[in-house]
Design a protein around this motif. Structure first.
Motif, PDB file in Angstrom:
ATOM      1  N   MET A  66      -3.418 -53.287  47.228  1.00  0.00           N
ATOM      2  CA  MET A  66      -4.261 -52.536  46.278  1.00  0.00           C
ATOM      3  C   MET A  66      -4.840 -53.498  45.269  1.00  0.00           C
ATOM      4  N   PRO A  67      -6.110 -53.466  45.052  1.00  0.00           N
ATOM      5  CA  PRO A  67      -6.702 -54.387  44.099  1.00  0.00           C
ATOM      6  C   PRO A  67      -6.372 -54.006  42.676  1.00  0.00           C
ATOM      7  N   LEU A  68      -6.232 -55.007  41.859  1.00  0.00           N
ATOM      8  CA  LEU A  68      -5.929 -54.740  40.465  1.00  0.00           C
ATOM      9  C   LEU A  68      -7.102 -54.087  39.752  1.00  0.00           C
ATOM     10  N   SER A  69      -8.285 -54.159  40.340  1.00  0.00           N
ATOM     11  CA  SER A  69      -9.453 -53.621  39.653  1.00  0.00           C
ATOM     12  C   SER A  69      -9.725 -52.167  39.966  1.00  0.00           C
ATOM     13  N   MET A  70      -8.858 -51.517  40.759  1.00  0.00           N
ATOM     14  CA  MET A  70      -9.123 -50.114  41.055  1.00  0.00           C
ATOM     15  C   MET A  70      -9.038 -49.301  39.773  1.00  0.00           C
ATOM     16  N   PRO A  71      -9.932 -48.315  39.622  1.00  0.00           N
ATOM     17  CA  PRO A  71      -9.954 -47.532  38.396  1.00  0.00           C
ATOM     18  C   PRO A  71      -8.624 -46.838  38.157  1.00  0.00           C
ATOM     19  N   PRO A  72      -8.295 -46.544  36.909  1.00  0.00           N
ATOM     20  CA  PRO A  72      -6.992 -45.978  36.602  1.00  0.00           C
ATOM     21  C   PRO A  72      -6.856 -44.577  37.163  1.00  0.00           C
ATOM     22  N   PRO A  73      -5.658 -44.246  37.686  1.00  0.00           N
ATOM     23  CA  PRO A  73      -5.450 -42.912  38.209  1.00  0.00           C
ATOM     24  C   PRO A  73      -5.277 -41.893  37.094  1.00  0.00           C
ATOM     25  N   ARG A  74      -5.530 -40.646  37.465  1.00  0.00           N
ATOM     26  CA  ARG A  74      -5.211 -39.573  36.536  1.00  0.00           C
ATOM     27  C   ARG A  74      -3.712 -39.369  36.545  1.00  0.00           C
ATOM     28  N   LEU A  75      -3.162 -38.943  35.409  1.00  0.00           N
ATOM     29  CA  LEU A  75      -1.732 -38.755  35.325  1.00  0.00           C
ATOM     30  C   LEU A  75      -1.406 -37.276  35.299  1.00  0.00           C
ATOM     31  N   SER A  76      -0.288 -36.941  35.941  1.00  0.00           N
ATOM     32  CA  SER A  76       0.177 -35.565  35.929  1.00  0.00           C
ATOM     33  C   SER A  76       0.899 -35.295  34.616  1.00  0.00           C
ATOM     34  N   SER A  77       1.135 -34.036  34.336  1.00  0.00           N
ATOM     35  CA  SER A  77       1.741 -33.666  33.069  1.00  0.00           C
ATOM     36  C   SER A  77       3.121 -34.251  32.852  1.00  0.00           C
ATOM     37  N   PRO A  78       3.975 -34.441  33.903  1.00  0.00           N
ATOM     38  CA  PRO A  78       5.270 -35.041  33.626  1.00  0.00           C
ATOM     39  C   PRO A  78       5.161 -36.394  32.960  1.00  0.00           C
ATOM     40  N   LEU A  79       4.180 -37.212  33.347  1.00  0.00           N
ATOM     41  CA  LEU A  79       4.049 -38.530  32.721  1.00  0.00           C
ATOM     42  C   LEU A  79       3.675 -38.392  31.258  1.00  0.00           C
ATOM     43  N   ALA A  80       2.689 -37.536  30.976  1.00  0.00           N
ATOM     44  CA  ALA A  80       2.264 -37.386  29.595  1.00  0.00           C
ATOM     45  C   ALA A  80       3.417 -36.883  28.730  1.00  0.00           C
ATOM     46  N   VAL A  87       2.520 -62.322  21.736  1.00  0.00           N
ATOM     47  CA  VAL A  87       2.360 -62.553  23.173  1.00  0.00           C
ATOM     48  C   VAL A  87       1.152 -61.762  23.657  1.00  0.00           C
ATOM     49  N   GLU A  88       0.202 -62.455  24.279  1.00  0.00           N
ATOM     50  CA  GLU A  88      -0.980 -61.796  24.829  1.00  0.00           C
ATOM     51  C   GLU A  88      -0.764 -61.537  26.321  1.00  0.00           C
ATOM     52  N   VAL A  89      -0.932 -60.276  26.710  1.00  0.00           N
ATOM     53  CA  VAL A  89      -0.705 -59.848  28.094  1.00  0.00           C
ATOM     54  C   VAL A  89      -2.010 -59.317  28.662  1.00  0.00           C
ATOM     55  N   TYR A  90      -2.302 -59.690  29.893  1.00  0.00           N
ATOM     56  CA  TYR A  90      -3.565 -59.305  30.539  1.00  0.00           C
ATOM     57  C   TYR A  90      -3.263 -58.724  31.919  1.00  0.00           C
ATOM     58  N   ALA A  91      -3.837 -57.564  32.191  1.00  0.00           N
ATOM     59  CA  ALA A  91      -3.622 -56.908  33.492  1.00  0.00           C
ATOM     60  C   ALA A  91      -4.723 -55.879  33.691  1.00  0.00           C
ATOM     61  N   SER A  92      -4.558 -55.051  34.713  1.00  0.00           N
ATOM     62  CA  SER A  92      -5.592 -54.067  35.025  1.00  0.00           C
ATOM     63  C   SER A  92      -5.223 -52.653  34.609  1.00  0.00           C
ATOM     64  N   LEU A  93      -3.985 -52.416  34.221  1.00  0.00           N
ATOM     65  CA  LEU A  93      -3.504 -51.062  33.971  1.00  0.00           C
ATOM     66  C   LEU A  93      -4.069 -50.558  32.656  1.00  0.00           C
ATOM     67  N   ARG A  94      -4.730 -49.398  32.733  1.00  0.00           N
ATOM     68  CA  ARG A  94      -5.459 -48.892  31.573  1.00  0.00           C
ATOM     69  C   ARG A  94      -5.106 -47.445  31.283  1.00  0.00           C
ATOM     70  N   ASP A  95      -5.640 -46.967  30.184  1.00  0.00           N
ATOM     71  CA  ASP A  95      -5.504 -45.565  29.797  1.00  0.00           C
ATOM     72  C   ASP A  95      -4.030 -45.151  29.792  1.00  0.00           C
ATOM     73  N   GLU A  96      -3.712 -43.964  30.346  1.00  0.00           N
ATOM     74  CA  GLU A  96      -2.346 -43.455  30.243  1.00  0.00           C
ATOM     75  C   GLU A  96      -1.329 -44.360  30.925  1.00  0.00           C
ATOM     76  N   VAL A  97      -1.722 -44.959  32.048  1.00  0.00           N
ATOM     77  CA  VAL A  97      -0.797 -45.839  32.755  1.00  0.00           C
ATOM     78  C   VAL A  97      -0.486 -47.062  31.907  1.00  0.00           C
ATOM     79  N   GLY A  98      -1.513 -47.642  31.292  1.00  0.00           N
ATOM     80  CA  GLY A  98      -1.291 -48.775  30.407  1.00  0.00           C
ATOM     81  C   GLY A  98      -0.460 -48.405  29.200  1.00  0.00           C
ATOM     82  N   GLU A  99      -0.668 -47.195  28.677  1.00  0.00           N
ATOM     83  CA  GLU A  99       0.101 -46.746  27.523  1.00  0.00           C
ATOM     84  C   GLU A  99       1.570 -46.573  27.887  1.00  0.00           C
TER      85      GLU A  99
END
Length: 447
Positions: free
Chosen positions: A1-15, A59-71
């Motif tokens: 899976m490429p790191l650049s794939m857009p962030p997935p939507r999260l289900s309510s359990p994660l939130a 510490v500066e961290v760089y990755a592809s995980l964004r939005d709710e997944v990154g949070e």
């Protein structure tokens, strides 16, 4: 899976669990974030005592995980940051593969980066930019993960990455309720799966969901199909030879496997209009499972977070997964998967401390409790996994009889794995000849 794939939507359990994790972490009374600690001697900070003498730092961290997944990821290390006084600055991007190279070439490397592609990380090992794991992190990695994982980031006898998240790609999503309502059964062999596809088509159901659009990474879902077919038909030895380019990309075994994949993905009776696959995003492609719009969808375990809030992901629920059936009884069902590795580009004390913490089971379990994630750490708590499908996939990886292989495109040289391989598979879906596409990828291989 490429790191650049857009962030997935999260289900309510994660939130919900993300909020719960922040409220019940035990460090809720610590004032502020970014390393500002109110009471580092509190019992809640006990797990982080060994890293409290770093004197803070950033510490500066760089990755592809964004939005709710990154949070969710940041929430898992939030208590570490607060209890040690280390400020962790995180940047997520949808163009990691390209931008990490720009950053490093420009002398602006992050302190730590998360790579899902060992082949891309290897480029920076060879250039001397990536640093070997600090001894403490390396020891924890060796204790926590099997050689199946660590071999991918070992160079010259040293480890250059700590495994983080894990996923299983050789699985098929389906709707247990839809299967039960229509008398469909989970297939045991590839031929059974083709027979089931024919039955669904005869019933007026589109057997397979399919979509490969993913921005600059368009085409990557087909690479997973081909990798799974090669691994299941010819076994780990041939698979390893192919990924390492010890046999050419246009070897008859590889082109034959792609033709078998074409029996599904280039069959309008199975996927509908084949050309629509090119413009259907991989995030949206599996959603018709929920209303009987299609019968099956092959994509990794990470897809769970794309389903809407309230989706019942369970063996009797709205959606679940089954292990991709065997193609060759002499090979069985080796597992294809992937994940991320944390690699360092600086060796300051605070960076070393953070790398050591990422290699602990404490971090793995905290991240798992935030939802939509699991680790292949041998001591990770399966009860911390909130998603039944994550547990199913984690148990597959933990099974001592499992033969695991990393996603081939992620482990090939970056110019191929996240370049010509993706583009070639897109052209193939668009109707290009199998042999021509395989020759195109083969001719692009770095000398």
């Amino acid at each position: 899976m490429p790191l650049s794939m857009p962030p997935p939507r999260l289900s309510s359990p994660l939130a919900a669990c993300l909020s719960l994790a922040l409220l019940t972490s035990g460090c809720a009374y610590l004032q502020g974030g970014g390393g500002q600690v109110a009471d580092p001697d509190s019992p809640a900070c006990a797990p982080f005592r060994q890293w409290q003498d770093t004197g803070g730092g950033r510490v500066e961290v760089y990755a592809s995980l964004r939005d709710e997944v990154g949070e969710a990821m940041q929430a898992a290390w939030d208590d570490f940051a607060r209890c040690t006084g280390i400020h962790i600055s995180y940047e997520g991007t949808g163009e990691f593969e390209a931008q990490i190279q720009v950053k490093i070439a420009g002398g602006n490397a992050p302190d730590v980066a998360f790579f899902p592609q060992p082949g891309l990380l290897a480029r920076f090992v060879e250039s001397g930019d990536a640093l070997p794991l600090p001894p403490g992190a390396a020891q924890r990695a060796e204790e926590g993960w099997t050689e199946d994982w660590l071999d991918y980031v070992e160079h010259g006898g040293e480890l250059y990455g700590t495994p983080l998240g894990a996923n299983v790609k050789s699985i098929v999503w389906y709707s247990p309720r839809f299967f039960a309502d229509n008398g469909y059964e989970i297939p045991e062999t590839w031929d059974d799966m083709i027979a089931l596809s024919d039955r669904m088509a005869g019933d007026g159901v589109t057997p397979w969901c399919a979509g490969i659009e993913s921005g600059e990474a368009t085409g990557w879902p087909v690479t997973d199909w081909l990798e799974a077919a090669v691994l299941r038909q010819y076994g780990p030895e041939v698979y390893d030879q192919w990924v390492a380019h010890e046999i050419p990309f246009d070897d008859p075994r590889i082109t034959g496997s792609l033709d078998r994949v074409g029996e599904i993905l280039r069959n309008p009776d199975y996927v509908g209009e084949v050309q629509s696959i090119l413009t259907t995003s991989q995030q949206d492609a599996g959603l018709p499972l929920l209303d009987g719009g299609c019968g099956m969808y092959m994509i990794g375990s990470f897809y769970a977070s794309n389903f809407p809030e309230g989706t019942d992901i369970s063996p009797e629920g709205d959606v679940f997964t089954f292990d991709l059936p065997e193609m060759n009884p002499d090979v069985g069902r080796p597992v294809l998967g992937g994940g991320e590795f944390a690699a360092g580009f600086a060796d300051r004390p605070e960076v070393v401390a953070f790398q050591e913490y990422l290699a602990t089971v404490d971090y793995a379990d905290r991240r798992a409790r935030a939802g939509a994630w699991f680790s292949a750490h041998v001591d990770s708590d399966l009860d911390a996994l909130l998603n039944a499908n994550d547990r199913f996939a984690a148990e597959l990886l933990r099974n001592p009889d499992t033969v695991f292989r990393w996603d081939g495109s992620d482990n090939m040289p970056a110019a191929v794995g996240s370049g010509t391989f993706w583009r070639g598979m897109t052209d193939w879906v668009n109707g290009d000849d199998t042999g021509d596409v395989a020759a195109y990828v083969e001719n692009s291989w770095p000398v």
